[in-house]
Design a protein around this motif. Sequence first.
Motif, short mmCIF file in Angstrom:
data_model
loop_
_atom_site.label_atom_id
_atom_site.label_comp_id
_atom_site.label_asym_id
_atom_site.label_seq_id
_atom_site.Cartn_x
_atom_site.Cartn_y
_atom_site.Cartn_z
N LEU A 223 58.68 39.83 42.84
CA LEU A 223 57.84 40.66 41.97
C LEU A 223 56.84 39.81 41.19
N TYR A 224 57.30 38.69 40.65
CA TYR A 224 56.40 37.82 39.90
C TYR A 224 55.36 37.17 40.82
N ALA A 225 55.74 36.93 42.06
CA ALA A 225 54.78 36.41 43.03
C ALA A 225 53.66 37.43 43.27
N PHE A 226 54.03 38.71 43.33
CA PHE A 226 53.02 39.76 43.47
C PHE A 226 52.08 39.76 42.27
N LEU A 227 52.63 39.66 41.07
CA LEU A 227 51.80 39.65 39.86
C LEU A 227 50.83 38.47 39.87
N LEU A 228 51.30 37.30 40.22
CA LEU A 228 50.43 36.12 40.26
C LEU A 228 49.33 36.30 41.30
N SER A 229 49.64 36.91 42.43
CA SER A 229 48.63 37.12 43.47
C SER A 229 47.51 38.05 42.98
N THR A 230 47.84 39.05 42.16
CA THR A 230 46.80 39.95 41.64
C THR A 230 45.89 39.22 40.64
N ILE A 231 46.46 38.34 39.84
CA ILE A 231 45.65 37.59 38.88
C ILE A 231 44.68 36.66 39.60
N LEU A 232 45.18 35.93 40.59
CA LEU A 232 44.32 35.01 41.34
C LEU A 232 43.23 35.76 42.10
N ALA A 233 43.57 36.91 42.67
CA ALA A 233 42.59 37.69 43.44
C ALA A 233 41.49 38.22 42.52
N ALA A 234 41.85 38.66 41.32
CA ALA A 234 40.84 39.18 40.39
C ALA A 234 39.87 38.09 39.97
N GLY A 235 40.39 36.91 39.66
CA GLY A 235 39.52 35.80 39.29
C GLY A 235 38.57 35.42 40.42
N THR A 236 39.09 35.40 41.63
CA THR A 236 38.25 35.09 42.79
C THR A 236 37.20 36.16 43.00
N GLY A 237 37.56 37.42 42.78
CA GLY A 237 36.62 38.52 42.96
C GLY A 237 35.45 38.42 42.00
N ILE A 238 35.73 38.11 40.74
CA ILE A 238 34.66 37.98 39.75
C ILE A 238 33.71 36.84 40.14
N TYR A 239 34.30 35.72 40.56
CA TYR A 239 33.47 34.57 40.96
C TYR A 239 32.63 34.91 42.19
N ALA A 240 33.21 35.63 43.13
CA ALA A 240 32.47 35.99 44.35
C ALA A 240 31.26 36.87 44.04
N ILE A 241 31.43 37.83 43.14
CA ILE A 241 30.30 38.70 42.78
C ILE A 241 29.22 37.90 42.07
N TYR A 242 29.63 36.95 41.24
CA TYR A 242 28.64 36.08 40.57
C TYR A 242 27.84 35.28 41.60
N ARG A 243 28.51 34.79 42.63
CA ARG A 243 27.80 34.02 43.65
C ARG A 243 26.88 34.92 44.48
N LEU A 244 27.29 36.15 44.72
CA LEU A 244 26.44 37.07 45.47
C LEU A 244 25.26 37.56 44.64
N PHE A 245 25.48 37.69 43.33
CA PHE A 245 24.45 38.25 42.45
C PHE A 245 24.39 37.40 41.18
N PRO A 246 23.73 36.23 41.23
CA PRO A 246 23.69 35.31 40.09
C PRO A 246 23.17 35.92 38.79
N PRO A 247 22.24 36.91 38.81
CA PRO A 247 21.80 37.49 37.53
C PRO A 247 22.91 38.16 36.73
N LEU A 248 24.10 38.32 37.34
CA LEU A 248 25.19 39.02 36.66
C LEU A 248 25.51 38.39 35.31
N PHE A 249 25.50 37.05 35.23
CA PHE A 249 25.83 36.36 33.99
C PHE A 249 24.62 35.57 33.45
N SER A 250 23.43 36.05 33.78
CA SER A 250 22.21 35.42 33.28
C SER A 250 21.78 36.09 31.97
#
Length: 535
Positions: A223-250
Amino acid sequence: MSTSSETTSGDDSPADEDSSEATSDTETRRTDDGDYTDRILEGATFIFSGSMVGKVVGLAIQLALGRGFGKALYGLYTTGMTVLRLGQSVATLGLQNGVIRFGAPAYERDNPAQVKGTFLAVGGLGLVSGTAIGAGLFVASPWLAGNVFTIPAGMDPALVERTIAVFGLGLPFYVLTYLASRMARAVGTMQVDTLLDSILQPALFLGMLGGVLLIGKNFTLALYAFLLSTILAAGTGIYAIYRLFPPLFSHLSPEVDVRALLRFSLPIVGVTLATMGVTYTDRLMLAILETPGAVGTYQPAAILALQLNFILFAVTAAFSPIISDLYESGQFEDLSSLYADTVRWIILLTLPAAIVLIVFAPQIVSIWGAEYRDGASALRILAAAQFVVAGVGSVGQMLQMSDHQDYVFGVNASMAVLNVVLNWLLIQWYGVNGAALATGITTALGDTAEVVGLYSFLSIHPFRWTLWKPFAAAGLATLLTAPLYTAVAGPAQWALGIPALVLAYGAALYGLGLHPKDASILDGLWQQLVSPERE
């Protein structure tokens, strides 16, 4: 309702320049139709490939859990995932569609300020909502474990409570990853959409789960492994959108009409929740009325039947932005034609898989273990129902993207209520098979109502006379391979029978003749295969 700007009437001949203009418009529309077809096929092909990876990873997780922990704990995990997905349905606030509806046109118009505003609003609203609902699940977990779900003798109530609490903690991260995938779809990057939506979090969890099973099969650690996987995936998702659309944090000032975004999105909450209610009520009701073991028996059948929608999912993901474009520009004739094409492609590819699941149900569910064989009848019922879903194509998206989401909500809400009633009755009478019957009936009725609504609103339906060919091919293939099925036994029955059935279907379909557009597509693919371009 006629929407075509080109009409001919008897002997009335337009002037030469009008005729030339009409011809030019026709050629332009055909070119656009071809472009849209290419976009759908290109996007769907990648999403299909990515979805296949995601499906394999997801199936590996299900098998590892089912075989590694047994039916009871596997059913408990499934119950927790059901609660998580229902929470996600509310927490996303319908923004998974809103970000495409407002973000994709802004991106096409090269309006980065509006894209940024839409993305930030969607991400912020989703995070707040997911955190609130997840916290509610965490706090309510003792009550849910003690008063709602059935706990069999021998299972620790604290384990049930812990399962719900951990999934509640993972909800905001799960929501963020899902919304990030839809942001990627809004900017036309299907690769990232598929990675975030179908592959990343399951792959992370699968790797961790393998380690858990190797060191001792500790369910709490899983169960805790599942929780950790969701945290890592969310962080990666935010970074991926920033790379696709750099104005996001401009420093670019965002532009967004939050009221318009929510006005479009919030009705979809009901649509999504009702849809998820139809999809997951069976497992939730089994957990309440039966035991986690019954949920464990049912889950392989439900998972396998849902795989019939992976072609539908891939096509819908690529088709959704095009629906919005064509509807907004008033090109209803092109929209109708493309919708019919996508339904034909979905049926052609889904029908043989449905037959395999129905014919070889006992052998297939036994992959989880002999104790899961009781779910074979449920698999047959659910496979038939899911084929109906696939067979009407992207009808829900057609309605939602054409501003008829209220109708979709009405249909899905009605079916969700009916599904609860039928599950309540039929589970008490027939157990696991009753859950399958209730879900199958409501699923088929709901999609039929949406097809009727689409035709009523837009005079569009996906059915063409050429659809008889795949059904005839399926019937011929079944008849031709039936002697093989009865002549052999054991593993050879499915090891030989499944390939023989699929090959017979393909041969019969080819013999009956393909649609000209499909033949052209296959010819182009074949030419690329045998004569690849070289620099």
